[in-house]
Design a protein around this motif. Structure first.
Motif, PDB file in Angstrom:
ATOM      1  N   VAL A 175       0.868  -1.168   0.000  1.00 54.65           N
ATOM      2  CA  VAL A 175       0.000   0.000   0.000  1.00 54.65           C
ATOM      3  C   VAL A 175       0.911   1.225   0.000  1.00 54.65           C
ATOM      4  O   VAL A 175       1.425   1.641   1.043  1.00 54.65           O
ATOM      5  CB  VAL A 175      -0.926   0.002   1.232  1.00 54.65           C
ATOM      6  N   ALA A 176       1.145   1.794  -1.168  1.00 57.09           N
ATOM      7  CA  ALA A 176       2.147   2.849  -1.322  1.00 57.09           C
ATOM      8  C   ALA A 176       1.479   4.210  -1.482  1.00 57.09           C
ATOM      9  O   ALA A 176       0.608   4.380  -2.339  1.00 57.09           O
ATOM     10  CB  ALA A 176       3.036   2.558  -2.531  1.00 57.09           C
TER      11      ALA A 176
ATOM     12  N   ALA B 283      -1.014   3.412   6.198  1.00 57.16           N
ATOM     13  CA  ALA B 283      -0.901   2.436   7.287  1.00 57.16           C
ATOM     14  C   ALA B 283      -2.275   1.955   7.732  1.00 57.16           C
ATOM     15  O   ALA B 283      -2.469   0.765   8.021  1.00 57.16           O
ATOM     16  CB  ALA B 283      -0.145   3.053   8.458  1.00 57.16           C
ATOM     17  N   ARG B 284      -3.250   2.867   7.763  1.00 52.33           N
ATOM     18  CA  ARG B 284      -4.610   2.463   8.147  1.00 52.33           C
ATOM     19  C   ARG B 284      -5.220   1.520   7.110  1.00 52.33           C
ATOM     20  O   ARG B 284      -5.903   0.538   7.472  1.00 52.33           O
ATOM     21  CB  ARG B 284      -5.497   3.702   8.326  1.00 52.33           C
ATOM     22  N   THR B 285      -4.981   1.807   5.835  1.00 53.15           N
ATOM     23  CA  THR B 285      -5.491   0.921   4.793  1.00 53.15           C
ATOM     24  C   THR B 285      -4.871  -0.458   4.907  1.00 53.15           C
ATOM     25  O   THR B 285      -5.574  -1.479   4.830  1.00 53.15           O
ATOM     26  CB  THR B 285      -5.197   1.520   3.399  1.00 53.15           C
ATOM     27  N   ALA B 286      -3.561  -0.523   5.102  1.00 56.68           N
ATOM     28  CA  ALA B 286      -2.882  -1.816   5.236  1.00 56.68           C
ATOM     29  C   ALA B 286      -3.374  -2.567   6.471  1.00 56.68           C
ATOM     30  O   ALA B 286      -3.576  -3.790   6.432  1.00 56.68           O
ATOM     31  CB  ALA B 286      -1.374  -1.603   5.308  1.00 56.68           C
ATOM     32  N   GLU B 287      -3.596  -1.838   7.548  1.00 57.41           N
ATOM     33  CA  GLU B 287      -4.086  -2.464   8.774  1.00 57.41           C
ATOM     34  C   GLU B 287      -5.472  -3.065   8.555  1.00 57.41           C
ATOM     35  O   GLU B 287      -5.771  -4.168   9.034  1.00 57.41           O
ATOM     36  CB  GLU B 287      -4.129  -1.426   9.898  1.00 57.41           C
ATOM     37  N   GLY B 288      -6.316  -2.353   7.813  1.00 58.47           N
ATOM     38  CA  GLY B 288      -7.644  -2.871   7.516  1.00 58.47           C
ATOM     39  C   GLY B 288      -7.592  -4.135   6.677  1.00 58.47           C
ATOM     40  O   GLY B 288      -8.390  -5.064   6.884  1.00 58.47           O
TER      41      GLY B 288
ATOM     42  N   ALA C  48      -8.597  -8.332   7.796  1.00 59.67           N
ATOM     43  CA  ALA C  48      -9.420  -9.285   7.042  1.00 59.67           C
ATOM     44  C   ALA C  48      -8.635 -10.561   6.734  1.00 59.67           C
ATOM     45  O   ALA C  48      -9.020 -11.335   5.858  1.00 59.67           O
ATOM     46  CB  ALA C  48      -9.914  -8.659   5.751  1.00 59.67           C
ATOM     47  N   SER C  49      -7.528 -10.757   7.472  1.00 62.16           N
ATOM     48  CA  SER C  49      -6.673 -11.947   7.323  1.00 62.16           C
ATOM     49  C   SER C  49      -6.052 -12.039   5.941  1.00 62.16           C
ATOM     50  O   SER C  49      -5.904 -13.120   5.368  1.00 62.16           O
ATOM     51  CB  SER C  49      -7.463 -13.224   7.644  1.00 62.16           C
ATOM     52  N   ARG C  50      -5.690 -10.877   5.397  1.00 59.76           N
ATOM     53  CA  ARG C  50      -5.010 -10.816   4.111  1.00 59.76           C
ATOM     54  C   ARG C  50      -3.667 -10.117   4.296  1.00 59.76           C
ATOM     55  O   ARG C  50      -3.361  -9.602   5.371  1.00 59.76           O
ATOM     56  CB  ARG C  50      -5.893 -10.106   3.081  1.00 59.76           C
ATOM     57  N   THR C  51      -2.867 -10.086   3.254  1.00 58.98           N
ATOM     58  CA  THR C  51      -1.473  -9.678   3.385  1.00 58.98           C
ATOM     59  C   THR C  51      -1.243  -8.294   2.792  1.00 58.98           C
ATOM     60  O   THR C  51      -1.477  -8.079   1.598  1.00 58.98           O
ATOM     61  CB  THR C  51      -0.557 -10.701   2.681  1.00 58.98           C
ATOM     62  N   ALA C  52      -0.759  -7.371   3.624  1.00 60.33           N
ATOM     63  CA  ALA C  52      -0.476  -6.019   3.155  1.00 60.33           C
ATOM     64  C   ALA C  52       0.452  -5.313   4.123  1.00 60.33           C
ATOM     65  O   ALA C  52       0.471  -5.614   5.321  1.00 60.33           O
ATOM     66  CB  ALA C  52      -1.760  -5.210   2.987  1.00 60.33           C
ATOM     67  N   GLN C  53       1.203  -4.363   3.584  1.00 56.13           N
ATOM     68  CA  GLN C  53       2.035  -3.490   4.399  1.00 56.13           C
ATOM     69  C   GLN C  53       2.117  -2.141   3.694  1.00 56.13           C
ATOM     70  O   GLN C  53       2.096  -2.071   2.460  1.00 56.13           O
ATOM     71  CB  GLN C  53       3.436  -4.074   4.587  1.00 56.13           C
ATOM     72  N   SER C  54       2.196  -1.080   4.468  1.00 52.97           N
ATOM     73  CA  SER C  54       2.257   0.252   3.887  1.00 52.97           C
ATOM     74  C   SER C  54       3.703   0.670   3.634  1.00 52.97           C
ATOM     75  O   SER C  54       4.618   0.268   4.360  1.00 52.97           O
ATOM     76  CB  SER C  54       1.574   1.272   4.802  1.00 52.97           C
ATOM     77  N   PHE C  55       3.878   1.491   2.597  1.00 49.23           N
ATOM     78  CA  PHE C  55       5.200   2.000   2.235  1.00 49.23           C
ATOM     79  C   PHE C  55       5.057   3.453   1.794  1.00 49.23           C
ATOM     80  O   PHE C  55       4.133   3.794   1.067  1.00 49.23           O
ATOM     81  CB  PHE C  55       5.810   1.179   1.091  1.00 49.23           C
TER      82      PHE C  55
END
Length: 260
Positions: free
Chosen positions: A34-35, A43-48, A52-59
């Motif tokens: 999530v860039a 960061a909030r989008t990645a946390e959401g 949902a038990s899916r894979t994401a990290q903010s950058f």
């Protein structure tokens, strides 16, 4: 151990269309970077997504700065592995009568909306070529990349026409590396950007925001405003195996406002 089908980078993913794309690609099984320039919202989008038990990290990313783009991608690859998909979605807008547009407005729109996909496309393409496994790139253009007859957005129109042309050129040159490049052209989408534009356009037209919405609905044969998810579904398709033989296209996703 969490498994995924590869890294997908989405720029401008903190809100609006980009957020919906990030959420959809995570649901499709990608590890999503999530860039965004707005690191807190990213960061909030990645946390959401993770909730949902899916894979994401903010950058953090500035799409007008190649070093920032490369750094974000390197960090994402270090976390999630090889790049599989890149979505250049980050965009900005302002509104004004053509004769009143400033050079600053022109420069901001062209830098983010046109130079951004150019620089991001270079970084992504070079990575795909080094990986030698092919790849997929999607650029977010606009209804304004197909139809110039849109009020108060001459600079934005120019930037989005540039994205459509850039997409075709990229697709042509990168095909030999098994990299497909396509664009989506959304119409009147309900996003924070549109909320700002409604206020601007209403003031420039001398009407209310609700009257501007009615103008949009009158132009849309499917008789509703578009949702970010409507766009995300098409991006999902373009990144899927079903779209392996599609490249250089700018797909209108606008409810029939513009048909080509």
């Amino acid at each position: 151990m969490t498994t995924h089908k590869g890294l997908a980078v989405v720029t401008g993913a903190a809100s609006g269309i980009g957020k919906a794309i990030a959420e959809r690609l995570a649901a499709d099984g990608y590890a999503v970077a999530v860039a965004d320039l707005n690191v807190e919202a990213a960061a909030r989008t990645a946390e959401g997504i993770r909730a949902a038990s899916r894979t994401a990290q903010s950058f953090a990313i500035d799409v007008t700065d190649k070093a920032s783009i490369q750094r974000a991608l390197d960090e994402a690859i270090a976390v999630f592995g090889p790049l599989k998909a890149w979505v250049s979605n980050a965009g900005v807008s302002t509104m004004n009568h053509f004769v009143d547009l400033t050079e600053e407005e022109w420069d901001i729109n062209l830098n983010v909306n046109a130079k951004g996909p150019f620089l991001c496309g270079q970084v992504a393409a070079r990575t795909f070529i080094e990986q030698n496994q092919g790849g997929k790139i999607v650029n977010t253009a606009s209804l304004a990349g197909k139809r110039g007859g849109i009020p108060f957005l001459a600079h934005y129109v120019a930037s989005k026409f540039a994205v459509v042309g850039l997409t075709q050129s990229m697709a042509y040159e990168l095909a030999k590396h098994r990299i497909t490049v396509n664009a989506v052209c959304p119409g009147y989408v309900q996003t924070p950007m549109q909320s700002r534009e409604l206020e601007w356009e209403a003031k420039l037209r001398g009407v209310t925001p609700d009257e501007v919405i009615q103008i949009m609905l009158n132009e849309t044969p499917l008789q509703r405003l578009q949702t970010p998810a409507d766009v995300a579904k098409v991006v999902s398709y373009l990144l899927s195996e079903d779209a392996d033989f599609i490249t250089g296209e700018a797909i209108a996703v606008n409810g029939g406002v513009y048909m080509d």
